[in-house]
Design an enzyme around this catalytic site. Structure first.
Site, mmCIF file in Angstrom:
data_model
loop_
_atom_site.group_PDB
_atom_site.id
_atom_site.type_symbol
_atom_site.label_atom_id
_atom_site.label_comp_id
_atom_site.label_asym_id
_atom_site.label_seq_id
_atom_site.Cartn_x
_atom_site.Cartn_y
_atom_site.Cartn_z
ATOM 1 N N CYS A 261 -7.760 5.734 4.005
ATOM 2 C CA CYS A 261 -7.893 5.147 5.347
ATOM 3 C C CYS A 261 -6.703 5.480 6.240
ATOM 4 C CB CYS A 261 -7.992 3.622 5.245
ATOM 5 S SG CYS A 261 -9.190 3.045 4.083
HETATM 6 N N1 SAJ Z 1 2.301 1.446 2.773
HETATM 7 C C1 SAJ Z 1 3.649 1.556 3.104
HETATM 8 N N2 SAJ Z 1 4.260 0.501 3.726
HETATM 9 C C2 SAJ Z 1 3.568 -0.636 4.056
HETATM 10 C C3 SAJ Z 1 2.202 -0.715 3.725
HETATM 11 C C4 SAJ Z 1 1.582 0.323 3.091
HETATM 12 O O1 SAJ Z 1 4.281 2.566 2.829
HETATM 13 O O2 SAJ Z 1 4.177 -1.558 4.603
HETATM 14 C C5 SAJ Z 1 1.632 2.569 2.132
HETATM 15 C C6 SAJ Z 1 1.017 2.203 0.799
HETATM 16 O O3 SAJ Z 1 1.938 2.414 -0.246
HETATM 17 C C7 SAJ Z 1 -0.162 3.180 0.708
HETATM 18 C C8 SAJ Z 1 -0.582 3.364 2.155
HETATM 19 O O4 SAJ Z 1 0.557 2.960 2.954
HETATM 20 O O5 SAJ Z 1 0.257 4.416 0.187
HETATM 21 C C9 SAJ Z 1 -1.807 2.564 2.545
HETATM 22 O O6 SAJ Z 1 -1.537 1.263 2.149
HETATM 23 P P1 SAJ Z 1 -2.540 0.048 2.545
HETATM 24 O O7 SAJ Z 1 -1.972 -1.224 2.031
HETATM 25 O O8 SAJ Z 1 -2.866 0.137 3.981
HETATM 26 O O9 SAJ Z 1 -3.763 0.343 1.611
HETATM 27 P P2 SAJ Z 1 -5.221 0.816 1.955
HETATM 28 O O10 SAJ Z 1 -5.307 2.239 2.294
HETATM 29 O O11 SAJ Z 1 -6.055 0.312 0.841
HETATM 30 O O12 SAJ Z 1 -5.516 0.034 3.267
HETATM 31 C C10 SAJ Z 1 -6.518 -0.919 3.306
HETATM 32 C C11 SAJ Z 1 -7.099 -0.651 4.632
HETATM 33 N N3 SAJ Z 1 -8.410 -1.155 4.696
HETATM 34 C C12 SAJ Z 1 -9.331 -0.429 5.382
HETATM 35 O O13 SAJ Z 1 -9.040 0.587 5.991
HETATM 36 C C13 SAJ Z 1 -10.684 -0.916 5.389
HETATM 37 C C14 SAJ Z 1 -6.235 -1.228 5.749
HETATM 38 O O14 SAJ Z 1 -7.017 -1.398 6.927
HETATM 39 C C15 SAJ Z 1 -5.687 -2.555 5.420
HETATM 40 O O15 SAJ Z 1 -4.771 -2.922 6.458
HETATM 41 C C16 SAJ Z 1 -4.943 -2.475 4.130
HETATM 42 O O16 SAJ Z 1 -5.956 -2.200 3.151
HETATM 43 C C17 SAJ Z 1 -4.213 -3.779 3.833
HETATM 44 O O17 SAJ Z 1 -4.142 -4.651 4.730
HETATM 45 O O18 SAJ Z 1 -3.643 -3.873 2.767
#
Ligand code: SAJ
Length: 428
Positions: A261
């Site tokens: 995403c």
């Molecule tokens: N990450 C960072 N720093 C942060 C948060 C995340 O480096 O502060 C990195 C994570 O390690 C990962 C990537 O970013 O590699 C994405 O992390 P994520 O927590 O956003 O995980 P996702 O991809 O599963 O995101 C999902 C998304 N859901 C959908 O797109 C439907 C996102 O919208 C949500 O915001 C996210 O979950 C969430 O809230 O955790």
């Protein structure tokens, strides 16, 4: 307007499978469609391949799992949940979406409701899906066949939020389609279903919410690189700023941004805006910063190994983590892949271990990885890595720890007392 009793869900991944099972539990007759034979075989055997779905949920369901798209003819609603990746050049790849629409179109009954959940940029429903549906069915969208967009919101591994309780937005181009789609989702999901004024608005909501996350992560990643030079602990500063009860939302720096995403969705908006004469400089810059983080992480390792031109060559390195996210086994767009390539290209003597992805690990256990290494790079914040202690590193003669997820920052002093070089992302 006919009553919806039978629903098809196209695409049985981390979005479609939980949705199909939930709709089944809510009393709908559900057909789960996928083109992947391994997925269908697993489902028919009652075996889950999604971390957030148990095998019991599958065996207890009445969902019909099939690759026979002709079954769509029995459905009043078809929900499309297929991937929307990007190509090598970061341009949107609508292949799976077009494939799904092409597969269902010949079998759609009059007044069937097609709902797209896949994340797309504004304009895809109006400019790609509508013409394809009308051409292939000979029916008029919003008149003889209905179309709505309800962008998926799934947070894999989240113990609190799941398909049954996450608020959603829904968009359509007519009141009738909007009402039908809203009622359907309200009967399945126990959360707020917000009606948007058009398909485009609903498409825009999703790319905006994920671009919001990408730029905020880029902000703290840039801070981490800056504070690394100034010897300021960025995690302490972020947590300090987070004491402000309003107008601050903490994000945390890391070795990169992975997943299906966040690193992908901004490009859908960037490309579409570019085609309409606007350059999203800020979104592009955020992507550049986040895509640079694997390189920054490897630079920290080079520093720890003596920072000579070939300090990585022959270095015995353990890369801990392949998955893009802690405690799940999903390596799509994972920054760990980039780190691995950089280390291999530099001639490091590398072992890789991820407890959630054994098939892509080069060793079978964390012990084996640590036994091999003199330097460690943590790329994923799995709980198994969080529980590591300085004595374990010392016992394995490890002299350098680069913490790509800042999950070992609480043992920084312990490590330094054991004369082990520790560097986090903006934490030193
Ligand atoms: N990450 C960072 N720093 C942060 C948060 C995340 O480096 O502060 C990195 C994570 O390690 C990962 C990537 O970013 O590699 C994405 O992390 P994520 O927590 O956003 O995980 P996702 O991809 O599963 O995101 C999902 C998304 N859901 C959908 O797109 C439907 C996102 O919208 C949500 O915001 C996210 O979950 C969430 O809230 O955790």
């Amino acid at each position: 307007m006919q009553e919806i009793r039978t629903i098809a869900v196209v695409g049985l991944g981390y979005v479609g499978l939980p949705l199909a099972l939930l709709a089944d539990r809510k009393g709908y007759s559900v057909i789960g469609l996928d083109v992947s034979q391994p997925k269908l075989e697993a489902l028919k055997k009652g075996t889950s391949y999604i971390d957030d779905v148990t095998s019991e949920e599958i065996t207890q369901s009445n969902v019909t799992f099939t690759d026979d798209f002709a079954t769509v003819t029995n459905c009043q609603a078809v929900i499309v949940c297929v991937p929307t990746p990007v190509n090598e050049d970061k341009s949107p790849d609508l292949g799976p979406v077009k494939g799904a629409i092409t597969a269902i179109a010949p079998h759609l009954k009059a007044h069937a409701l097609v709902i797209l959940e896949s994340t797309v940029n504004p304009g895809v429903c109006d400019e790609v899906i509508t013409p394809l549906l009308e051409e292939m069915t000979g029916k008029k969208v919003s008149k003889d066949i209905y179309l709505a967009h309800c962008p998926e919101r799934i947070n894999p591994g989240d113990p609190n939020w799941n398909v049954s309780n996450i608020n959603r937005v829904i968009g359509a181009n007519s009141e009738q389609e909007l009402e039908l789609a809203k009622e359907l989702y309200e009967s399945i999901i126990n959360a707020d279903i917000r009606a948007m004024a058009s398909l485009k608005e609903a498409e825009a909501v999703k790319v905006v919410e994920n671009s919001f996350r990408d730029i905020n992560i880029a902000f703290v990643n840039e801070l981490a690189m800056s504070f690394n030079k100034m010897g300021i602990n960025v995690e302490n500063v972020i947590n300090g700023a987070a004491t402000k009860p309003f107008a601050f939302m903490p994000h945390h720096p890391g070795c990169g941004v992975g997943g299906h995403c966040i690193p992908v969705d901004p490009y859908y908006l960037i490309e579409y805006a570019h085609d309409h004469g606007f350059e999203h400089r800020f979104l592009r810059l955020a992507r550049d910063i986040n895509e640079h983080m694997p390189n920054f992480t490897v630079e920290l390792l080079e520093e720890g190994l003596g920072d000579t031109v070939d300090s990585l060559h022959g270095a015995k390195v353990a890369l801990l983590g392949i998955s893009y996210k802690e405690n799940v086994g999903d390596d799509r767009e994972s920054p760990a892949h980039t780190i691995r390539k950089l280390l291999e290209n530099a001639g490091a003597d590398l072992v890789v271990f991820d407890p959630y992805i054994p098939e892509k690990s080069t060793v079978k256990s964390l012990d084996e990885a640590l036994d091999h290494a003199t330097a460690v790079v943590v790329a994923t914040g799995h709980n198994e890595f969080r529980s590591l202690r300085a004595k374990t590193f010392a016992a394995n003669n490890i002299s350098v720890v680069v913490d790509g997820r800042n999950v070992l920052r609480d043992i920084k002093h312990e490590l330094q007392e054991a004369r082990i070089y520790y560097k986090g992302i903006g934490v030193s």
